[in-house]
Scaffold this active site. Structure first.
Site, PDB file in Angstrom:
ATOM      1  N   HIS A 177      20.756 -34.782 -23.604  1.00 27.53           N
ATOM      2  CA  HIS A 177      21.226 -34.772 -22.218  1.00 27.53           C
ATOM      3  C   HIS A 177      20.219 -35.389 -21.258  1.00 27.53           C
ATOM      4  O   HIS A 177      20.333 -35.222 -20.050  1.00 27.53           O
ATOM      5  CB  HIS A 177      21.572 -33.341 -21.794  1.00 27.53           C
ATOM      6  N   SER A 260      23.371 -21.686 -27.195  1.00 29.53           N
ATOM      7  CA  SER A 260      24.663 -21.017 -27.366  1.00 29.53           C
ATOM      8  C   SER A 260      25.572 -21.813 -28.290  1.00 29.53           C
ATOM      9  O   SER A 260      26.583 -21.302 -28.760  1.00 29.53           O
ATOM     10  CB  SER A 260      25.355 -20.840 -26.011  1.00 29.53           C
TER      11      SER A 260
END
Length: 390
Positions: A177, A260
């Site tokens: 990212h 997550s």
């Protein structure tokens, strides 16, 4: 005979029939179990017929066998992890997926006190100054494991640049990212990177990536490397997708620390989904919350990354290096601003600590440290409309 019920003799007869059926079911289950233990070529025609007529029992027994094998495998892996240092060797190719923000004093998104969690509850959030964050014990442990050739590659969802600052080589990191300290010129071939000591995303946002500075070689506008939600990352570096997928294809083990996996699960190339399950890397997860890959994991640890890595490094007999801002690689990698660019940002710059400097270097001037910084908070309001300045 009781009204509307069976007589005593009828109840006894029904009970005898029920017990007889249960005994017959147990006998058949034992027969099917013995047949399944034989190789297919060793089964008689009668045994093949019995298996065909007992499809439900075959399915049940095969499921039991898979669960027993899975439990046995997990017990062996836990025992091996506890056993001795020799169980961890260069024979394992580890791929580490990393997203542990809270240990670096950076608020996460989805945790109990995460940014999105608080916003959904209607609560306010405080501004985060990511320039104050430093590599954690887990960052430094991963760097040492890479030095020992135990971890081959790190895939990070973070944009905080802490893996770069921990000392990992650029070739061993895939920052999927982006990195808040890197701006690039996409007009140059290959793309020219500029590593800075401040957050370059002050003027950037979703679908608007120009930083306001220009390339020192061709004069084209520089852009940040952040991949916002709803965008597709196209830059070669620092995303480094090619190295991430290659490392995943060669990995024996995937270690997921703090993520997550709700975003990473959407990248099938990282999970080797084209391979049969038996040939995919073994997955180990460290997280305080549920992840969508828990059922796939050989072992899931509900714990904090720093706590787990401290135990792992102690078991391996490896010393965890301490982070020193004076030795932070970003200062040697950074491209200084030109004179006409000095006022191009108002973000807080990283600066070295004079106390950490070696005795001979304490006379070196320290970089200045103006105001706050961060692309981080912009992710919380990505759907809000910007007010026009009149």
């Amino acid at each position: 005979m009781a009204a509307g019920g069976l007589s005593r003799s009828e109840r006894k007869a029904a009970e005898r029939v029920r017990r007889l059926r249960e005994e017959q079911q147990r006998d058949r289950l034992r027969q099917v179990s013995l047949i399944l233990r034989k190789a297919a070529v060793e089964r008689s025609a009668e045994e093949v017929r019995l298996l065909a007529e007992s499809g439900d029992l075959v399915t049940e027994l095969q499921g039991r066998s898979r669960r027993r094998e899975g439990l046995k495998r997990r017990q062996e892996e836990v025992s091996a992890a506890r056993g001795g240092r020799g169980t961890y060797s260069g024979a394992f190719t580890w791929l580490a997926f990393f997203l542990d923000m809270q240990a670096a004093s950076i608020p996460d998104y989805r945790g109990p006190n995460g940014v999105w969690t608080l916003l959904q509850k209607g609560r306010s959030i405080s501004a985060a100054d990511l320039s104050e964050a430093e590599p954690t014990l887990t960052h430094m442990s991963i760097t040492r494991l890479h030095e020992q050739k135990l971890v081959q590659h790190v895939v990070s969802q973070n944009c905080d640049g802490l893996h770069l600052r921990s000392g990992l080589p650029r070739t061993a990191i895939s920052e999927l990212h982006g990195n808040m300290y890197i701006e690039v010129c996409t007009s140059c071939v290959p793309n020219r990177e500029y590593i800075r000591v401040f957050d370059v995303t002050e003027r950037t946002a979703l679908h608007r990536h120009q930083t306001g500075r220009t390339c020192h070689k061709c004069g084209a506008q520089l852009r940040d490397t952040i991949v916002h939600f709803g965008e597709r990352g196209t830059l070669g570096q620092p995303l480094n997708w090619e190295a991430a997928t290659e490392a995943a294809s060669r990995a024996d083990t995937i270690l997921c620390l703090g993520s997550s996996l709700k975003v990473l699960k959407k990248y099938p190339r990282l999970w080797c989904m084209t391979k049969p399950p038996s040939r995919r890397p073994k997955l180990y997860i460290v997280n305080l919350q549920w992840t969508p890959k828990d059922d796939w994991a050989a072992l899931k640890l509900h714990g904090k990354c720093d706590d787990v890595m401290r135990l792992l490094m102690a078991e391996l007999g490896l010393e965890i290096p301490a982070y020193s801002r004076w030795q932070d690689p970003i200062f040697s990698l950074a491209t200084p601003l030109r004179a006409d660019e000095e006022g191009s940002h108002s973000r807080k710059s990283l600066c070295r600590s004079r106390e950490e400097a070696p005795p001979g270097d304490r006379g070196v001037p320290l970089s200045s440290a103006p105001i706050l910084g961060g692309w981080f908070g912009r992710g919380c309001t990505k759907r809000t409309k910007r007010k026009k300045v009149t």
